[in-house]
Write an enzyme that holds these catalytic residues in place. Structure first.
Site, PDB file in Angstrom:
ATOM      1  CE1 TYR A 118      42.357 -69.066 -79.240  1.00 20.74           C
ATOM      2  CE2 TYR A 118      40.429 -70.491 -79.358  1.00 20.74           C
ATOM      3  CZ  TYR A 118      41.245 -69.641 -78.648  1.00 20.74           C
ATOM      4  OH  TYR A 118      40.953 -69.345 -77.338  1.00 20.74           O
ATOM      5  CG  ASN A 139      51.343 -70.909 -91.337  1.00 20.03           C
ATOM      6  OD1 ASN A 139      50.551 -71.834 -91.432  1.00 20.03           O
ATOM      7  ND2 ASN A 139      52.658 -71.096 -91.356  1.00 20.03           N
ATOM      8  NE  ARG A 149      47.841 -77.896 -81.185  1.00 19.20           N
ATOM      9  CZ  ARG A 149      47.427 -78.629 -80.163  1.00 19.20           C
ATOM     10  NH1 ARG A 149      47.754 -78.283 -78.935  1.00 19.20           N
ATOM     11  NH2 ARG A 149      46.692 -79.691 -80.360  1.00 19.20           N
ATOM     12  CG  ASN A 159      45.868 -59.223 -75.201  1.00 16.81           C
ATOM     13  OD1 ASN A 159      46.545 -58.220 -75.406  1.00 16.81           O
ATOM     14  ND2 ASN A 159      44.577 -59.264 -75.440  1.00 16.81           N
ATOM     15  CB  CYS A 203      42.230 -61.921 -76.554  1.00 13.29           C
ATOM     16  SG  CYS A 203      42.136 -61.513 -74.815  1.00 13.29           S
ATOM     17  CG  HIS A 204      36.311 -60.154 -75.497  1.00 15.06           C
ATOM     18  ND1 HIS A 204      37.125 -59.041 -75.622  1.00 15.06           N
ATOM     19  CD2 HIS A 204      35.084 -59.793 -75.971  1.00 15.06           C
ATOM     20  CE1 HIS A 204      36.409 -58.052 -76.139  1.00 15.06           C
ATOM     21  NE2 HIS A 204      35.168 -58.490 -76.352  1.00 15.06           N
ATOM     22  CD  GLU A 248      32.453 -56.977 -77.835  1.00 18.26           C
ATOM     23  OE1 GLU A 248      32.470 -57.748 -78.826  1.00 18.26           O
ATOM     24  OE2 GLU A 248      33.479 -56.460 -77.374  1.00 18.26           O
TER      25      GLU A 248
END
Length: 102
Positions: A22, A31, A36, A45, A53-54, A82
């Protein structure tokens, strides 16, 4: 481009078989304090099959147990499909499978 769009664009750049934290996504999106916000954006999403997003994990290389699209086991399964390998204690070796921040 708004903040969420920057985050989604950054997440889309994570190659298959790799992960980012993250914090890395926040930094790459503009930034380092947005970690968060990244979590919030990914939870909302708009295109889960398109925006991967996984491929975003926490700073310890662990999946999100509250992964918005089926929970931590689904996130793990998607990553394993993957080629991402999990260590015995459930974390991912970020040196091996993490993206490099530039």
């Amino acid at each position: 481009m708004n903040v969420f769009e920057k985050i989604y664009e950054t997440v889309c750049a994570i190659p298959k078989g790799k992960v980012a934290t993250y914090g890395q996504i926040a930094t790459l999106a503009g930034n380092p304090r947005w970690a968060r916000v990244v979590g919030y954006a990914l939870h909302n999403n708009p295109a889960p099959g398109v925006i991967p997003c996984h491929r975003v994990v926490n700073r310890e290389g662990r999946v999100a147990e509250k992964f918005a699209f089926g929970g931590g086991e689904i996130q793990r399964q998607l990553l394993e499909e993957e080629g991402v390998v999990f260590e015995q204690d459930g974390h991912i070796d970020l040196k091996k499978f993490g993206v490099t921040c530039h």
